[in-house]
Design a protein around this motif. Structure first.
Motif, short mmCIF file in Angstrom:
data_model
loop_
_atom_site.label_atom_id
_atom_site.label_comp_id
_atom_site.label_asym_id
_atom_site.label_seq_id
_atom_site.Cartn_x
_atom_site.Cartn_y
_atom_site.Cartn_z
N THR A 69 0.79 -1.19 0.17
CA THR A 69 -0.08 0.05 -0.08
C THR A 69 0.92 1.35 0.01
OG1 THR A 69 -1.75 1.30 1.19
CG2 THR A 69 -0.41 -0.07 2.54
N THR A 70 0.76 2.24 -1.08
CA THR A 70 1.55 3.24 -1.10
C THR A 70 0.99 4.57 -0.76
OG1 THR A 70 0.77 3.51 -3.32
CG2 THR A 70 2.84 2.02 -2.94
N ASP A 71 -0.62 4.57 -0.83
CA ASP A 71 -1.10 5.94 -0.47
C ASP A 71 -1.82 5.84 0.68
OD1 ASP A 71 -3.03 4.35 -1.48
OD2 ASP A 71 -3.94 6.03 -2.77
N GLU A 72 -2.02 4.77 1.46
CA GLU A 72 -2.69 4.67 2.53
C GLU A 72 -1.99 3.85 3.63
OE1 GLU A 72 -7.22 4.00 2.48
OE2 GLU A 72 -6.38 2.75 0.60
N THR A 73 -2.03 4.22 5.02
CA THR A 73 -1.23 3.51 6.00
C THR A 73 -1.96 2.16 6.16
OG1 THR A 73 -2.51 4.44 7.86
CG2 THR A 73 -0.69 5.65 7.09
N LYS A 74 -1.02 1.28 6.96
CA LYS A 74 -1.86 -0.17 7.45
C LYS A 74 -3.02 0.18 7.94
CE LYS A 74 -0.37 -4.43 9.71
NZ LYS A 74 0.65 -4.94 10.28
N GLU A 75 -3.12 1.29 8.89
CA GLU A 75 -4.17 1.30 9.87
C GLU A 75 -5.49 1.87 9.06
OE1 GLU A 75 -1.19 2.67 10.42
OE2 GLU A 75 -0.59 1.21 12.24
N GLU A 76 -5.23 2.80 8.08
CA GLU A 76 -6.35 3.18 7.15
C GLU A 76 -6.87 2.05 6.37
OE1 GLU A 76 -5.20 7.85 6.12
OE2 GLU A 76 -3.86 6.15 5.32
N VAL A 77 -5.92 0.99 5.98
CA VAL A 77 -6.35 0.13 5.14
C VAL A 77 -7.09 -0.98 5.84
CG1 VAL A 77 -5.52 -2.16 4.08
CG2 VAL A 77 -4.52 0.10 3.38
N ILE A 78 -6.82 -1.41 7.12
CA ILE A 78 -7.41 -2.30 8.13
C ILE A 78 -8.74 -1.55 8.23
CG2 ILE A 78 -7.41 -3.35 10.37
CD1 ILE A 78 -4.47 -3.50 10.04
N SER A 79 -8.81 -0.40 8.77
CA SER A 79 -10.05 0.02 9.23
C SER A 79 -11.12 0.08 8.07
CB SER A 79 -9.79 1.72 9.51
OG SER A 79 -10.90 2.35 9.69
N THR A 80 -10.50 0.54 6.70
CA THR A 80 -11.73 0.28 5.49
C THR A 80 -11.95 -1.11 5.37
OG1 THR A 80 -10.51 2.34 4.41
CG2 THR A 80 -11.78 0.85 3.23
N MET A 81 -11.14 -2.08 5.52
CA MET A 81 -11.58 -3.48 5.36
C MET A 81 -12.70 -4.00 6.38
SD MET A 81 -7.98 -5.33 4.22
CE MET A 81 -8.32 -6.78 4.10
N LYS A 82 -12.26 -3.57 7.51
CA LYS A 82 -13.36 -3.89 8.57
C LYS A 82 -14.60 -3.02 8.44
CE LYS A 82 -10.02 -5.03 12.32
NZ LYS A 82 -9.48 -4.41 13.57
N ARG A 83 -14.58 -1.90 7.96
CA ARG A 83 -16.14 -1.13 7.68
C ARG A 83 -16.63 -2.08 6.80
NH1 ARG A 83 -16.75 2.67 3.93
NH2 ARG A 83 -14.45 3.18 3.60
N PHE A 84 -16.17 -2.61 5.67
CA PHE A 84 -16.89 -3.36 4.76
C PHE A 84 -17.10 -5.01 5.13
CE2 PHE A 84 -15.30 -0.45 1.57
CZ PHE A 84 -16.62 -0.20 0.79
N GLY A 85 -16.71 -5.11 6.50
CA GLY A 85 -16.83 -6.57 6.99
C GLY A 85 -16.11 -7.79 6.58
N TRP A 86 -14.93 -7.22 6.13
CA TRP A 86 -13.75 -8.03 5.48
C TRP A 86 -12.76 -8.52 6.44
CZ3 TRP A 86 -12.97 -4.30 0.87
CH2 TRP A 86 -14.03 -4.42 0.01
N SER A 87 -12.24 -9.74 6.44
CA SER A 87 -11.48 -10.15 7.56
C SER A 87 -9.86 -9.74 6.75
CB SER A 87 -11.25 -11.71 7.37
OG SER A 87 -10.32 -12.30 8.11
N VAL A 88 -8.96 -9.36 7.95
CA VAL A 88 -7.85 -9.20 7.42
C VAL A 88 -6.80 -10.25 7.84
CG1 VAL A 88 -8.20 -6.52 8.12
CG2 VAL A 88 -7.50 -7.83 10.04
N ASN A 89 -7.23 -11.27 8.48
CA ASN A 89 -6.55 -12.58 8.48
C ASN A 89 -6.03 -13.01 7.19
OD1 ASN A 89 -7.33 -12.55 11.34
ND2 ASN A 89 -9.23 -13.77 10.96
N GLY A 90 -4.74 -13.54 7.15
CA GLY A 90 -4.17 -13.82 6.15
C GLY A 90 -3.86 -12.89 5.03
N VAL A 91 -3.81 -11.50 5.52
CA VAL A 91 -3.47 -10.51 4.81
C VAL A 91 -2.19 -9.81 5.26
CG1 VAL A 91 -4.03 -8.12 3.48
CG2 VAL A 91 -5.74 -10.06 4.09
N ASP A 92 -1.00 -9.90 4.64
CA ASP A 92 0.34 -9.21 4.97
C ASP A 92 0.35 -7.95 4.22
OD1 ASP A 92 2.76 -8.60 5.99
OD2 ASP A 92 3.84 -10.07 4.50
N ILE A 93 0.40 -6.80 4.88
CA ILE A 93 0.56 -5.44 4.45
C ILE A 93 1.94 -4.61 4.66
CG2 ILE A 93 -0.66 -3.10 4.81
CD1 ILE A 93 -3.00 -4.51 5.79
#
Length: 269
Positions: A69-93
């Motif tokens: 990820t080049t234009d969003e921080t790890k925290e921003e990415v995780i926050s967005t994924m959780k907002r959509f109800g997506w799991s972050v397990n198995g995702v290396d950022i």
């Protein structure tokens, strides 16, 4: 008749065989008739406002994925994924955005420190120091392009590699160097028999560069957004699929609380 589009409705859930990698978007897997063939490099060309950043996270959310990820921080990415109800397990950022911000801030702090030092010098000392130009602060900076190559040398690469987006590297490095790195990533992914997804903003870096990228890619997916009256229509087109010509087609899509939702498709027969 040959060459004319055929219309299909999406029904049911696509079963992905062991020879393909799921995109994490059921109806996109249907459009691709099984997902992305293993070892393929997929270029996603996206118009601004098309929601490519959401698609990148949705692909990663299906698990066993590495996301640059080049234009969003790890925290921003995780926050967005959780907002959509997506799991972050198995995702290396790989958080290049934060590393770049830290590099810029450190460089600025050094520049300010040099100016502050020079304001305390008298004229004779300034002349002796050779003052007159902007202070040089360039030291060894992180090689973000090398980070891509280094990660791809890992013998235990995940099934999906997503680079969101190539724009960052094209703004920082000569385009030929970026292209060489993409070639190296493609070879590593082919050995890994995974799926490499690289996102690029359409119409920014010149038609020639886009054509070169499309030539390197095994699969090209294009995201377009068109204004119609007071609304916008979004379209996803599979422009290229090496050795799978019948997979060429397009679909209108929306983005709702669950992410990308593809509607009726149009396939060129």
């Amino acid at each position: 008749m040959p060459g004319e589009p055929a219309m299909y409705d999406f029904m049911g859930k696509q079963t992905v065989s062991k020879d393909f990698v799921s995109t994490g978007v059921d109806k996109l897997d249907m459009l691709l008739e099984g997902g992305i063939p293993r070892g393929f490099f997929t270029l996603i060309l996206s118009a601004p406002g098309s929601g490519s950043e959401i698609l990148a996270k949705q692909i990663a959310a299906s698990g066993n994925a590495l996301l640059f990820t080049t234009d969003e921080t790890k925290e921003e990415v995780i926050s967005t994924m959780k907002r959509f109800g997506w799991s972050v397990n198995g995702v290396d950022i790989v958080d290049i955005a934060s590393k770049y911000t830290q590099s810029v801030m450190l460089s600025q702090e050094k520049r300010i420190s040099i100016y502050q030092k020079r304001t305390g010098l008298n004229l004779k000392e300034l002349i002796a120091e050779g003052s007159g130009a902007l202070p040089s602060t360039k030291e060894s900076e992180p090689d973000f392009l090398a980070m891509l190559g280094d990660k791809m040398t890992d013998p235990k690469l995940p099934e999906k590699i997503i680079v969101h987006s190539l724009d960052f590297f094209l703004d920082q490095y000569p385009h030929n160097e970026v292209l060489k790195t993409v070639h190296a990533m493609k070879i590593a992914n082919l050995r890994n028999k995974g799926a490499l997804f690289v996102l690029l903003t359409k119409g920014v870096y010149g038609e020639l560069f886009e054509r070169r990228m499309e030539g390197v890619a095994d699969c090209v997916i294009e995201l377009e957004i068109l204004k119609k009256g007071t609304s916008f229509d979004r379209y996803l087109a599979v422009k290229k699929m090496k050795n799978y010509a019948r997979k060429i087609g397009m679909a209108r899509y929306t983005i709702d609380k669950d992410g990308f939702v593809l509607e009726m498709i149009e396939r060129i027969l």
